[in-house]
Design an enzyme around this catalytic site. Structure first.
Site, PDB file in Angstrom:
ATOM      1  N   ARG A 179       0.856  -1.234   0.016  1.00 46.29           N
ATOM      2  CA  ARG A 179       0.077  -0.024  -0.131  1.00 46.29           C
ATOM      3  C   ARG A 179       0.979   0.989   0.000  1.00 46.29           C
ATOM      4  O   ARG A 179       0.532   2.179   0.763  1.00 46.29           O
ATOM      5  CB  ARG A 179      -0.896  -0.035   1.405  1.00 46.29           C
ATOM      6  CG  ARG A 179      -0.215  -0.108   2.614  1.00 46.29           C
ATOM      7  CD  ARG A 179      -1.038  -0.102   3.666  1.00 46.29           C
ATOM      8  NE  ARG A 179      -0.662  -0.421   4.980  1.00 46.29           N
ATOM      9  CZ  ARG A 179      -1.145  -0.225   6.027  1.00 46.29           C
ATOM     10  NH1 ARG A 179      -2.538   0.321   6.122  1.00 46.29           N
ATOM     11  NH2 ARG A 179      -0.687  -0.504   7.063  1.00 46.29           N
ATOM     12  N   ASP A 226       8.050   2.600   9.300  1.00 44.52           N
ATOM     13  CA  ASP A 226       6.737   1.997   9.564  1.00 44.52           C
ATOM     14  C   ASP A 226       6.248   2.048  10.734  1.00 44.52           C
ATOM     15  O   ASP A 226       6.375   1.164  11.476  1.00 44.52           O
ATOM     16  CB  ASP A 226       7.024   0.370   9.053  1.00 44.52           C
ATOM     17  CG  ASP A 226       6.683   0.309   7.354  1.00 44.52           C
ATOM     18  OD1 ASP A 226       6.985   1.590   6.725  1.00 44.52           O
ATOM     19  OD2 ASP A 226       6.834  -0.807   7.027  1.00 44.52           O
ATOM     20  N   ASP A 278      11.017  -6.671   7.642  1.00 43.15           N
ATOM     21  CA  ASP A 278      10.678  -5.565   6.498  1.00 43.15           C
ATOM     22  C   ASP A 278      10.449  -4.390   6.878  1.00 43.15           C
ATOM     23  O   ASP A 278      10.134  -3.517   6.402  1.00 43.15           O
ATOM     24  CB  ASP A 278       9.335  -6.582   5.737  1.00 43.15           C
ATOM     25  CG  ASP A 278       8.483  -6.872   6.806  1.00 43.15           C
ATOM     26  OD1 ASP A 278       8.390  -7.445   8.013  1.00 43.15           O
ATOM     27  OD2 ASP A 278       7.293  -6.024   6.651  1.00 43.15           O
TER      28      ASP A 278
HETATM   29  P1  AMP Z   1       3.234  -4.022   8.163  1.00 45.62           P
HETATM   30  O1  AMP Z   1       3.201  -5.083   9.016  1.00 45.62           O
HETATM   31  O2  AMP Z   1       2.242  -2.939   8.194  1.00 45.62           O
HETATM   32  O3  AMP Z   1       4.693  -3.718   8.080  1.00 45.62           O
HETATM   33  O4  AMP Z   1       2.802  -4.680   6.764  1.00 45.62           O
HETATM   34  C1  AMP Z   1       3.365  -6.086   6.208  1.00 45.62           C
HETATM   35  C2  AMP Z   1       3.149  -6.170   4.739  1.00 45.62           C
HETATM   36  O5  AMP Z   1       1.836  -6.097   4.585  1.00 45.62           O
HETATM   37  C3  AMP Z   1       3.582  -5.241   3.744  1.00 45.62           C
HETATM   38  O6  AMP Z   1       4.296  -5.824   2.782  1.00 45.62           O
HETATM   39  C4  AMP Z   1       2.499  -4.413   3.525  1.00 45.62           C
HETATM   40  O7  AMP Z   1       2.735  -3.406   2.572  1.00 45.62           O
HETATM   41  C5  AMP Z   1       1.419  -5.076   3.761  1.00 45.62           C
HETATM   42  N1  AMP Z   1       0.391  -4.511   4.005  1.00 45.62           N
HETATM   43  C6  AMP Z   1      -0.420  -4.169   5.274  1.00 45.62           C
HETATM   44  N2  AMP Z   1      -1.390  -3.621   5.480  1.00 45.62           N
HETATM   45  C7  AMP Z   1      -1.761  -3.520   4.017  1.00 45.62           C
HETATM   46  C8  AMP Z   1      -2.932  -3.080   3.337  1.00 45.62           C
HETATM   47  N3  AMP Z   1      -4.074  -2.478   3.872  1.00 45.62           N
HETATM   48  N4  AMP Z   1      -3.047  -3.184   2.129  1.00 45.62           N
HETATM   49  C9  AMP Z   1      -2.123  -3.812   1.329  1.00 45.62           C
HETATM   50  N5  AMP Z   1      -0.895  -4.098   1.957  1.00 45.62           N
HETATM   51  C10 AMP Z   1      -0.918  -4.194   3.219  1.00 45.62           C
HETATM   52 MG    MG Z   2       5.919  -2.549   6.849  1.00 47.97          MG
END
Ligand code: AMP
Ligand code: MG
Length: 494
Positions: free
Chosen positions: A93, A261, A251
């Site tokens: 996103r 993040d 990540d």
């Molecule tokens: P995060 O835990 O927020 O760092 O996200 C982990 C993964 O999930 C990353 O690849 C983000 O881009 C993806 N991600 C988290 N929330 C969303 C969302 N609402 N739509 C698409 N991808 C998401």
């Molecule tokens: Mg992330």
């Protein structure tokens, strides 16, 4: 100073081969409105502050209108989530618009929440207003605290519905960083056994950001050492200020050592070393006390990804051991000494700092207030006036005798330096913030914003831009959580 129309882009990341990303435009959001913008972040990219109020600004930073010269793309990466290999992730996103050359160097602009990408997996590509305000405020607050971080230019909202536990509304944060490359960006190519791409990415990072590594006998080991040192320094700064990153997955670890993040982060209120700021982290992998160790674990994940480039099998481990822990410990000790008002390093400091955390753990005072108030106490007291002089700190604890005993040690240690009180107190005020982004403060600003009132977001932004200054108009933001906030929990939902 530039206008929106005259910002000039130079998209270095987009010159890497296609394998590293997918080019695609952001997905427009209906009727975007500006929630808040950071003049300090605008200055970084040389954007005139008057531009922030233009209606076009909300259009551009919602992703509805492309700036000339931008080349939007979503980058691919993989990573370990909660200690488990998660395979391919990527910008699910986030859209990188390109890189603007700013006052110091290049700043990439990324829109978070601007729609689906090939890496969205089953998710919607959106972000909610609540989490976007949190990321916006915290990015700018961390920068003002002197902690390496990505920055945030703006939050733009829309009435478009987004489904989480409940239906919320969408928002987009415009983030700035020299680069958003993560540990997981390297793990991605190592896991796929693609040494050419792995090398290309490492060369890109070295050539653009760490040219000094090129001079080393083993440039890739030098890069790993650089990441180790910077990550150690950043996590030391988190710990000293009481910040916790709620999702230290690989990540979410920046190759430049930036805090990256912002999701379920937290600042310590009542001190508890076991505190878990992320409600979704049921095992406490990312508790306050675990974070330094997790930084080390994450460096091993990066190190094994870089192993093929580094070559010598023992060099990876040696590089991590020689960089991360010494950096973390050295910075942490220096930061804690400064928080305690100690100007010099003396033998025994480590024990005294250990005693300090022992006291905090026993008494659970508000972490931020504890150090801020400590900074106002005199170095010398006579027995007749001691309780009155120490009252501001004694009011924060239950076991006052325990505190008194610790204060006696602190005063003895200050006595070994003999710095004048006024000088030491000023130094302590400059390192112990009065204002941090407590959950309750973010939550109050979010609730107001959800009701259409953005002034509290503006107030919090303005206050946290000067976290070390007394700001009587914002005194309320120095308070520990009020009763209504007792049950607040933040989770991965964003
Ligand atoms: P995060 O835990 O927020 O760092 O996200 C982990 C993964 O999930 C990353 O690849 C983000 O881009 C993806 N991600 C988290 N929330 C969303 C969302 N609402 N739509 C698409 N991808 C998401
Ligand atoms: Mg992330």
């Amino acid at each position: 100073m530039s206008t929106l129309e005259t910002l000039s882009f130079d998209n270095a990341f987009a010159r890497l081969p296609d394998a590293f990303y997918t080019r695609l435009p952001p997905d427009p959001l209906p009727d975007p409105y500006l929630v808040a913008a950071s003049p300090a972040a605008a200055a970084l990219i040389g954007l005139d502050a008057t531009e922030l109020a233009r209606p076009e600004f909300a259009q551009v930073f919602a992703g509805n209108r492309l700036l000339p010269g931008s080349e939007p793309l979503a980058a691919v990466y993989s990573g370990h989530q909660f200690g488990v290999w998660a395979g391919q992730l990527g910008d699910g996103r986030a859209h990188l618009l390109g890189e603007v050359s700013g006052a110091d160097s290049g700043w990439e602009i990324q829109l978070k929440g601007a729609g689906q990408t090939p890496y969205s997996r089953f998710a919607d590509g959106r972000a909610v207003l609540r989490s976007s305000i949190r990321e916006f405020l915290c990015s700018e607050a961390m920068a003002a605290l002197g902690i390496p971080t990505t920055r945030a230019l703006s939050v733009v909202g829309s009435h478009a519905p987004v489904r989480r536990e409940a239906i919320e509304t969408a928002a987009v944060v415009a983030r700035l960083a020299p680069s958003f490359i993560r540990f997981g960006s390297f793990e991605h190519w190592a896991a796929r056994n693609k040494p050419a791409e792995l090398r290309q990415l490492a060369d890109y990072v070295i050539d653009r950001f760490r040219p000094e590594c090129r001079e080393a006998a083993n440039p890739y080991a030098a890069l790993l050492a650089d990441v180790g040192r910077r990550t150690g320094e950043t996590i030391a700064k988190w710990q000293a200020v009481g910040f916790m990153h709620g999702v230290m997955n690989t990540d979410n670890m920046s190759i430049l050592g930036l805090t990256l993040d912002y999701g379920p982060f937290g600042f310590m209120d009542a001190f508890d070393a076991g505190h878990i700021c992320n409600h979704s982290d049921d095992r406490g992998r990312y508790s306050y006390r675990s974070q330094p160790q997790i930084g080390h674990w994450n460096l091993y994940a990066l190190g094994s990804a870089l192993a093929a480039l580094i070559g010598e099998p023992d060099a990876v481990q040696a590089t991590i051991e020689e960089s991360y822990a010494p950096s973390f410990e050295g910075h942490f000790m220096d930061l804690m000494r400064a928080k305690l008002g100690l100007a010099r390093a003396l033998p025994g400091d480590e024990d005294f700092i250990g005693e300090t955390f022992g006291l905090l753990q026993q008494q659970h005072p508000d972490y931020t207030q504890f150090f801020r108030r400590l900074g106002e106490l005199p170095a010398q007291v006579d027995e007749a006036t001691r309780t009155a002089a120490d009252a501001p700190l004694r009011d924060l604890v239950i076991d006052r005798d325990g505190l008194d005993a610790w204060l006696a040690l602190w005063r003895a240690r200050l006595g070994a330096e003999g710095r004048p009180d006024a000088e030491r107190q000023a130094a302590m005020r400059a390192v112990n913030p009065k204002y941090v982004l407590r959950n309750w403060i973010a939550e109050a600003a979010i609730r107001a914003a959800q009701g259409g009132n953005f002034t509290e977001v503006e107030n919090v932004l303005a206050c946290l831009a000067k976290p070390f200054d007394e700001q009587p108009e914002f005194e309320r933001f120095a308070a520990p959580p009020p009763d209504w906030a007792a049950g607040l929990a933040v989770s991965c939902s964003s």
